[in-house]
Design an enzyme around this catalytic site. Structure first.
Site, PDB file in Angstrom:
ATOM      1  N   ASP A  34       0.812  -1.228   0.000  1.00  0.00           N
ATOM      2  CA  ASP A  34       0.000   0.000   0.000  1.00  0.00           C
ATOM      3  C   ASP A  34       0.840   1.272   0.000  1.00  0.00           C
ATOM      4  O   ASP A  34       0.318   2.376   0.119  1.00  0.00           O
ATOM      5  CB  ASP A  34      -0.949   0.001   1.207  1.00  0.00           C
ATOM      6  CG  ASP A  34      -0.186  -0.058   2.537  1.00  0.00           C
ATOM      7  OD1 ASP A  34       1.061  -0.047   2.516  1.00  0.00           O
ATOM      8  OD2 ASP A  34      -0.848  -0.110   3.589  1.00  0.00           O
ATOM      9  N   GLY A  35       2.156   1.128  -0.110  1.00  0.00           N
ATOM     10  CA  GLY A  35       3.024   2.308  -0.233  1.00  0.00           C
ATOM     11  C   GLY A  35       3.663   2.734   1.077  1.00  0.00           C
ATOM     12  O   GLY A  35       4.511   3.630   1.090  1.00  0.00           O
ATOM     13  N   ARG A  94      11.431  26.463   1.281  1.00  0.00           N
ATOM     14  CA  ARG A  94      11.017  27.737   0.676  1.00  0.00           C
ATOM     15  C   ARG A  94       9.733  28.290   1.294  1.00  0.00           C
ATOM     16  O   ARG A  94       9.474  29.475   1.217  1.00  0.00           O
ATOM     17  CB  ARG A  94      10.849  27.587  -0.837  1.00  0.00           C
ATOM     18  CG  ARG A  94      12.192  27.599  -1.551  1.00  0.00           C
ATOM     19  CD  ARG A  94      12.036  27.461  -3.030  1.00  0.00           C
ATOM     20  NE  ARG A  94      11.398  26.199  -3.370  1.00  0.00           N
ATOM     21  CZ  ARG A  94      11.044  25.849  -4.593  1.00  0.00           C
ATOM     22  NH1 ARG A  94      11.269  26.667  -5.591  1.00  0.00           N
ATOM     23  NH2 ARG A  94      10.488  24.684  -4.830  1.00  0.00           N
ATOM     24  N   HIS A 128      17.373  27.683   2.460  1.00  0.00           N
ATOM     25  CA  HIS A 128      16.839  28.850   1.760  1.00  0.00           C
ATOM     26  C   HIS A 128      16.889  30.119   2.615  1.00  0.00           C
ATOM     27  O   HIS A 128      17.348  31.159   2.167  1.00  0.00           O
ATOM     28  CB  HIS A 128      15.410  28.546   1.309  1.00  0.00           C
ATOM     29  CG  HIS A 128      14.857  29.599   0.420  1.00  0.00           C
ATOM     30  ND1 HIS A 128      15.382  29.863  -0.823  1.00  0.00           N
ATOM     31  CD2 HIS A 128      13.847  30.481   0.596  1.00  0.00           C
ATOM     32  CE1 HIS A 128      14.715  30.845  -1.373  1.00  0.00           C
ATOM     33  NE2 HIS A 128      13.785  31.242  -0.537  1.00  0.00           N
ATOM     34  N   LYS A 190      13.847  40.324  -8.091  1.00  0.00           N
ATOM     35  CA  LYS A 190      12.765  39.497  -8.651  1.00  0.00           C
ATOM     36  C   LYS A 190      11.501  39.707  -7.820  1.00  0.00           C
ATOM     37  O   LYS A 190      11.566  39.760  -6.602  1.00  0.00           O
ATOM     38  CB  LYS A 190      13.204  38.027  -8.587  1.00  0.00           C
ATOM     39  CG  LYS A 190      12.168  37.002  -8.950  1.00  0.00           C
ATOM     40  CD  LYS A 190      12.786  35.588  -8.931  1.00  0.00           C
ATOM     41  CE  LYS A 190      12.736  34.969  -7.546  1.00  0.00           C
ATOM     42  NZ  LYS A 190      13.254  33.590  -7.495  1.00  0.00           N
ATOM     43  N   ARG A 192       7.683  38.045  -7.234  1.00  0.00           N
ATOM     44  CA  ARG A 192       6.756  36.946  -7.541  1.00  0.00           C
ATOM     45  C   ARG A 192       5.339  37.319  -7.149  1.00  0.00           C
ATOM     46  O   ARG A 192       5.142  38.056  -6.177  1.00  0.00           O
ATOM     47  CB  ARG A 192       7.143  35.698  -6.736  1.00  0.00           C
ATOM     48  CG  ARG A 192       8.269  34.867  -7.310  1.00  0.00           C
ATOM     49  CD  ARG A 192       8.287  33.511  -6.614  1.00  0.00           C
ATOM     50  NE  ARG A 192       9.512  32.759  -6.849  1.00  0.00           N
ATOM     51  CZ  ARG A 192       9.706  31.942  -7.884  1.00  0.00           C
ATOM     52  NH1 ARG A 192       8.771  31.804  -8.792  1.00  0.00           N
ATOM     53  NH2 ARG A 192      10.849  31.277  -7.997  1.00  0.00           N
ATOM     54  N   ASP A 224      22.420  30.276  -7.896  1.00  0.00           N
ATOM     55  CA  ASP A 224      21.206  30.278  -7.073  1.00  0.00           C
ATOM     56  C   ASP A 224      21.268  29.106  -6.095  1.00  0.00           C
ATOM     57  O   ASP A 224      21.945  28.105  -6.359  1.00  0.00           O
ATOM     58  CB  ASP A 224      19.957  30.158  -7.957  1.00  0.00           C
ATOM     59  CG  ASP A 224      18.732  30.784  -7.295  1.00  0.00           C
ATOM     60  OD1 ASP A 224      18.799  31.143  -6.102  1.00  0.00           O
ATOM     61  OD2 ASP A 224      17.699  30.929  -7.979  1.00  0.00           O
ATOM     62  N   THR A 229      11.517  24.759 -11.126  1.00  0.00           N
ATOM     63  CA  THR A 229      10.907  24.794 -12.473  1.00  0.00           C
ATOM     64  C   THR A 229      11.855  25.384 -13.507  1.00  0.00           C
ATOM     65  O   THR A 229      11.613  25.262 -14.703  1.00  0.00           O
ATOM     66  CB  THR A 229       9.642  25.667 -12.461  1.00  0.00           C
ATOM     67  OG1 THR A 229      10.031  27.022 -12.189  1.00  0.00           O
ATOM     68  CG2 THR A 229       8.639  25.196 -11.432  1.00  0.00           C
ATOM     69  N   GLY A 231      12.163  28.555 -13.845  1.00  0.00           N
ATOM     70  CA  GLY A 231      11.609  29.866 -14.205  1.00  0.00           C
ATOM     71  C   GLY A 231      12.539  31.018 -13.851  1.00  0.00           C
ATOM     72  O   GLY A 231      12.792  31.905 -14.674  1.00  0.00           O
TER      73      GLY A 231
END
Ligand code: R5P
Length: 302
Positions: A34-35, A94, A128, A190, A192, A224, A229, A231
């Site tokens: 079942d994981g 994050r 982070h 930046k 967001r 970084d 992603t 981006g």
């Protein structure tokens, strides 16, 4: 000194063990139909300090936390001395504040749980934002990857390059690297959208400075703490490409490289991609193992 290696990502743990000359504590690990995961510690840990290296990979952060919790708790139940757990990439880091009302501050919850499970010290690499873990005092240790990156950059590029911070959060570490290496640096700001996470603004901190740097150097390194992603890095590289024809190296401590991210970087005009091995990835040209070995040797007894 004895170390447990996470069975789901053995490569980094194996490097740590062989470099540090540590003994390995065997684990039996399996996944039920079942994981659900199962662990059994094979060996006597009573009274012994134990280091644990928990692996992480894309889409696996929640499981990584659970494995860490189960291993740490079991070691403590079995009477281990100090348990020092290293998450080379700290999952959920994050989400380090309540950006929108009602949000879970997952970064803090994960650290609280690992601490509650019995970890005497929790360590990670290039977290982070370290402040969120301040409540743990010296039971939370952030290992800086700056020494391994500086060795790598020096070896690859000498002093013939400049560094770029993709956002204001990375300016501090990029400034530190620049100081150690004796090279110049610059950066971006930046913005967001807090709801969608989309990047809605990106601008150079100082355009005149950037133009001066591109007129003097043929290599730029964008550094970084992580790529997910792609981006952020792709937007930064595209913007740089408007003014720079030289070689752009994209460097990341934590290479999550979600599907599509590498394509984004290539489309933006990246020349080379490099990452460490904190997360299993195809670009890990340098290893944080020596940093983890030094750390474990300082904190583990016996
Ligand atoms: C954000 O502040 C981080 O330092 C990274 O820039 C970011 O998490 C990278 O994520 P992505 O690759 O999805 O843009």
């Amino acid at each position: 000194m004895v170390v447990v290696i996470d069975p789901c990502y053995e490569e980094l743990g194996a490097k740590v063990v062989s470099l540090g000359g540590f003994d390995v504590l065997d684990l039996e690990y399996k996944v039920f139909p079942d994981g659900e995961v199962y662990f059994r510690v094979l060996g006597d840990v009573s009274g012994r300090d134990v280091g644990v290296v928990v692996g992480c990979f894309p889409f696996g952060q929640s499981d990584c936390v659970l494995r860490g919790l189960f291993i740490v708790r079991t070691l403590k139940d079995l009477g281990a001395g100090r348990v020092v757990v290293v998450f080379p990439y700290f999952p959920f880091a994050r989400q380090d504040k309540r950006f929108l009302s009602g949000e879970c501050v997952s970064a803090r919850v994960v650290a609280e749980l690992v601490n509650f499970a019995g970890a005497d010290v929790i360590a990670t690499v290039d977290v982070h934002a370290v402040d969120v873990y301040g409540f743990l005092g010296d039971r939370f240790v952030n290992i800086s990857s700056v020494p391994v990156w500086c060795d790598f950059f020096r070896r690859e590029f000498g002093r013939d390059f400049f560094l770029v911070a993709p956002d204001e959060g990375r300016v501090g570490v990029v400034r530190e690297m620049a100081r150690v290496l004796g090279v110049p640096y610059t950066g971006f700001r930046k913005v967001r959208d807090l709801r969608t996470g989309a990047i809605v603004g990106l601008e150079l901190l100082d355009e005149r400075e950037f133009l001066d740097l591109v007129s003097r150097f043929d290599i730029a390194v964008v550094f970084d703490d992580m790529i997910s992603t792609g981006g952020t890095a792709a937007r930064v590289i595209s913007k740089m490409r408007e003014m720079f024809n030289g070689r752009i190296v994209a460097a990341f401590t934590h290479g999550l490289f979600l599907p599509g991210s590498v394509r984004k970087l290539l489309k933006a005009g990246v020349s080379e991609i490099v990452a460490t091995d904190t997360v299993k990835n195809a670009f890990s040209k340098l290893s944080v193992a020596p940093l983890i070995v030094d750390f474990l040797k300082k904190v583990l007894r016996g």
